[in-house]
Design a protein around this motif. Sequence first.
Motif, PDB file in Angstrom:
ATOM      1  N   CYS A   1      -3.974   0.457  -5.077  1.00 26.45           N
ATOM      2  CA  CYS A   1      -3.810   1.105  -6.379  1.00 26.45           C
ATOM      3  C   CYS A   1      -2.523   1.913  -6.401  1.00 26.45           C
ATOM      4  CB  CYS A   1      -5.009   2.008  -6.698  1.00 26.45           C
ATOM      5  SG  CYS A   1      -5.354   3.243  -5.423  1.00 26.45           S
ATOM      6  N   LEU A   2      -2.008   2.128  -7.615  1.00 27.82           N
ATOM      7  CA  LEU A   2      -0.791   2.900  -7.833  1.00 27.82           C
ATOM      8  C   LEU A   2      -1.022   3.892  -8.965  1.00 27.82           C
ATOM      9  CD1 LEU A   2       1.835  -0.018  -7.875  1.00 27.82           C
ATOM     10  CD2 LEU A   2       1.307   1.468  -5.947  1.00 27.82           C
ATOM     11  N   GLU A   3      -0.315   5.011  -8.907  1.00 29.28           N
ATOM     12  CA  GLU A   3      -0.361   5.990  -9.993  1.00 29.28           C
ATOM     13  C   GLU A   3       0.971   6.736 -10.044  1.00 29.28           C
ATOM     14  OE1 GLU A   3      -2.519   8.314 -13.101  1.00 29.28           O
ATOM     15  OE2 GLU A   3      -2.136   6.256 -12.436  1.00 29.28           O
ATOM     16  N   TRP A   4       1.573   6.763 -11.226  1.00 34.16           N
ATOM     17  CA  TRP A   4       2.841   7.481 -11.396  1.00 34.16           C
ATOM     18  C   TRP A   4       2.566   8.943 -11.707  1.00 34.16           C
ATOM     19  CZ3 TRP A   4       5.092  10.124 -15.544  1.00 34.16           C
ATOM     20  CH2 TRP A   4       6.437  10.466 -15.371  1.00 34.16           C
ATOM     21  N   LEU A   5       3.445   9.827 -11.222  1.00 36.10           N
ATOM     22  CA  LEU A   5       3.347  11.251 -11.528  1.00 36.10           C
ATOM     23  C   LEU A   5       4.746  11.853 -11.509  1.00 36.10           C
ATOM     24  CD1 LEU A   5       2.401  13.215  -8.385  1.00 36.10           C
ATOM     25  CD2 LEU A   5       2.036  10.774  -8.379  1.00 36.10           C
TER      26      LEU A   5
ATOM     27  N   TYR B   1       7.671   9.928  -9.128  1.00 41.16           N
ATOM     28  CA  TYR B   1       6.967   9.601  -7.891  1.00 41.16           C
ATOM     29  C   TYR B   1       5.873   8.557  -8.140  1.00 41.16           C
ATOM     30  CZ  TYR B   1       9.152  13.910  -6.175  1.00 41.16           C
ATOM     31  OH  TYR B   1      10.055  14.888  -5.827  1.00 41.16           O
ATOM     32  N   ILE B   2       5.554   7.842  -7.091  1.00 38.94           N
ATOM     33  CA  ILE B   2       4.437   6.904  -7.110  1.00 38.94           C
ATOM     34  C   ILE B   2       3.470   7.267  -5.985  1.00 38.94           C
ATOM     35  CG2 ILE B   2       3.779   4.549  -6.468  1.00 38.94           C
ATOM     36  CD1 ILE B   2       4.449   4.619  -9.287  1.00 38.94           C
ATOM     37  N   ALA B   3       2.202   7.470  -6.361  1.00 39.49           N
ATOM     38  CA  ALA B   3       1.146   7.666  -5.366  1.00 39.49           C
ATOM     39  C   ALA B   3       0.517   6.305  -5.070  1.00 39.49           C
ATOM     40  CB  ALA B   3       0.093   8.636  -5.885  1.00 39.49           C
TER      41      ALA B   3
ATOM     42  N   CYS C   1      -8.733   3.820  -6.105  1.00 39.02           N
ATOM     43  CA  CYS C   1      -8.186   4.149  -7.429  1.00 39.02           C
ATOM     44  C   CYS C   1      -7.620   5.566  -7.409  1.00 39.02           C
ATOM     45  CB  CYS C   1      -9.258   4.018  -8.511  1.00 39.02           C
ATOM     46  SG  CYS C   1      -8.628   4.203 -10.193  1.00 39.02           S
ATOM     47  N   LEU C   2      -6.571   5.791  -8.203  1.00 43.46           N
ATOM     48  CA  LEU C   2      -5.938   7.099  -8.331  1.00 43.46           C
ATOM     49  C   LEU C   2      -5.759   7.423  -9.809  1.00 43.46           C
ATOM     50  CD1 LEU C   2      -3.145   6.648  -5.642  1.00 43.46           C
ATOM     51  CD2 LEU C   2      -5.161   8.099  -5.401  1.00 43.46           C
ATOM     52  N   ALA C   3      -5.856   8.703 -10.151  1.00 40.01           N
ATOM     53  CA  ALA C   3      -5.663   9.143 -11.538  1.00 40.01           C
ATOM     54  C   ALA C   3      -4.994  10.511 -11.530  1.00 40.01           C
ATOM     55  CB  ALA C   3      -6.997   9.205 -12.284  1.00 40.01           C
TER      56      ALA C   3
END
Length: 515
Positions: free
Chosen positions: A172-176, A192-194, A247-249
Motif C-alpha cells: 500500500c501507498l499513501e501520500w502526505l 512524501y510517500i508512506a 493499508c495506510l490513511a
Amino acid sequence: MISALQWIRRGAAQSVPDKYVMDDSEVKRIEQIAGENLADAKEQLEHAQKASNGAESMETDTISSEHPELAEYDLDNYDDSENPEAGPNIFSNIHNLSYYPSNKEDPYITLHDDDEEDREDMLIQPTDNLLVAARTEDDVSELQIYIYDQSDEAEGNLYVHHDIMLPAFPLCLEWLDFRTGRKSHLPTPGNYIAVGTFDPEIEIWDMDTLDTMYPEAVLGAQDKTKKKKGKKSKKVNNEYHTDSVMCLAWNKQHRNILASASADTTVKLWDLTTQQCAHSFNHHTDKVQSVAWHPVESTALLTGSYDKTVAVFDSRAPTQRASWKLTADVECLRWDPHDTNGFYVATEDGMVQYLDGRQPGQAPIYRLQAHDKAVSAMDVNANVQGCVVTGSTDGVVKVWDVQNNKPSMVTSRKVKGDLGQVFSVSFCPDSPFQLAMAGSMGQVSIWDLATNAGCRRAFEGRTVMRPQAAVTEDRTVTLPNDDEPESEEEMDGADIDMDEEIHDSDYDEESGDEV
C-alpha cells in the motif's frame, strides 16, 4: 506486478528535486537506522563465516595435497593480514583515500557532465502530476515515480522520472505533506510517500530527493537488541505491528497523524512528530485490509477486515463503535465525498455495497453485483458526482453511475491482456476523467474516460472540481498514549455528527434498478 498506485497533485512536488548527499550527518542517520538490524546481521554473518571457513579449510587441504608445488606460496594464509609474509592487501591504504562530494571538486576528473541538461531532464513542471507505482519483478521491489504531462491536450505523456528500491514487497501507498526526517525544520509542506510492505514497518520516503538510499523515517521499527537471538516476536502489542501493513490513511486535517491497518488484526495511529505509535485498536479478529479517515469529522475512522465486518468509530473513544456484518471479506473501503454520511464497501465475492454510517447493523442502501470475482480495486470520483470505478481479478474495469442511489454500469474495459488482474484504480485529483490503472502484468495505464461517449453522456454537467486549499499553517494534533485514561469530554465527543438522513430503498442486486 504493480500492487498499489498513488497520485501526487500538481504543485506538490519540488520543481527541481534535490540530489541525495551522503554527508556526515546522513552517515550518522544511516548508522542509527541500520543499528536496529545490526544484531541479527552479525548473527547471520557469524553463522555464514563458520560455514565458509569449514568449506575453505576442506578446499585448501585438497589443493595442498593435490598440488604440492603450490605449498611455497602459503595459500592457506594468503588473506591473513597479520602474516608478514602474506600477499599485499589492496585496501591497506584506504584511510589515505579522499572523498569529494561532487565530481567538480575532484581534481582528477577533468571531463564533466552537462549538469544543465540533466537539470532540465529532471525538471517538474507546475502542470505535471506525479504518479507513484509500487512495482515488483523477479523478487525485486521498487517505487516508480511517473510524470504525467498533460500539456499536450491531445494526448497525455506518461514516463518514469526516477525510482526508489524497496527492501520488501509493497502492499500500500499513501501520500502526505507533513515534513519529517532531515527536512522537518522547513516551514513549507513536503512531498512524501508512506509505504506499507510485507514487513511490519512503515517507511516514509522523500519524493523531492533523487537517488535516495534510505527512507526519511521508519515507523514501528522493533528494537531487536532486546529480543532473544534467533526469535522474532509475533505477539500483538500497542507499540508496533508484528505482521504485514496492508493499508495506510493520512489525516489531512491533523497532518501529523497516519493510520495503518495490519495483518496482525490491529489498527494503529502514528504521530509523525515523534514517529511513535499513539493509539492501537484491536476490535477486529482477522487481517485488517482497509482503513479510511472521514472527510469531514477529523477523528472518525472507518475500518474493514477479513473477519467480514466493517466498523466506524471515533478514535478518541474507540469502544463506542458502529459495526456492520457482511457475507465476505472486505477488499476496499471509500467514504462518499459527495454525501459524507455514506460509504462504499467492496468485498471478495464481487459485491459493492453502499452503507449509511448513521445506521449501524442496518441493511445497505443498495447492493451491486459488480464482478464475478473479487473487487480488488475501487475508487470514487471526488470531482464527478455519482462516478464510481471498480476493478477486479477478472481483469475488467467498470465505470458505474450511482446517481440517486440507482447504480447502473456506464462502460467496461477488458484490460487483462495489458494489466492482468487489476489491483489498483485511482482518479487523478486534478483531472476529473483521468483514471490510472495497474495490475499483475506490471504496467501502468491511464484511461481518459472523457473519450468514451457513454461516459460523456452519463456524467455531463456533474463535474465539481475542488481546488486544493493552500496550507497556511502547520496544523498538527498530539495524541495521548493508550495508558492515559480518557476524559469525560473525549467520551462525549465520540458520537459522529452525521445529521442528514438517507432513506432506504430496495434494489435488484444484479441490475441496481428499483424494485
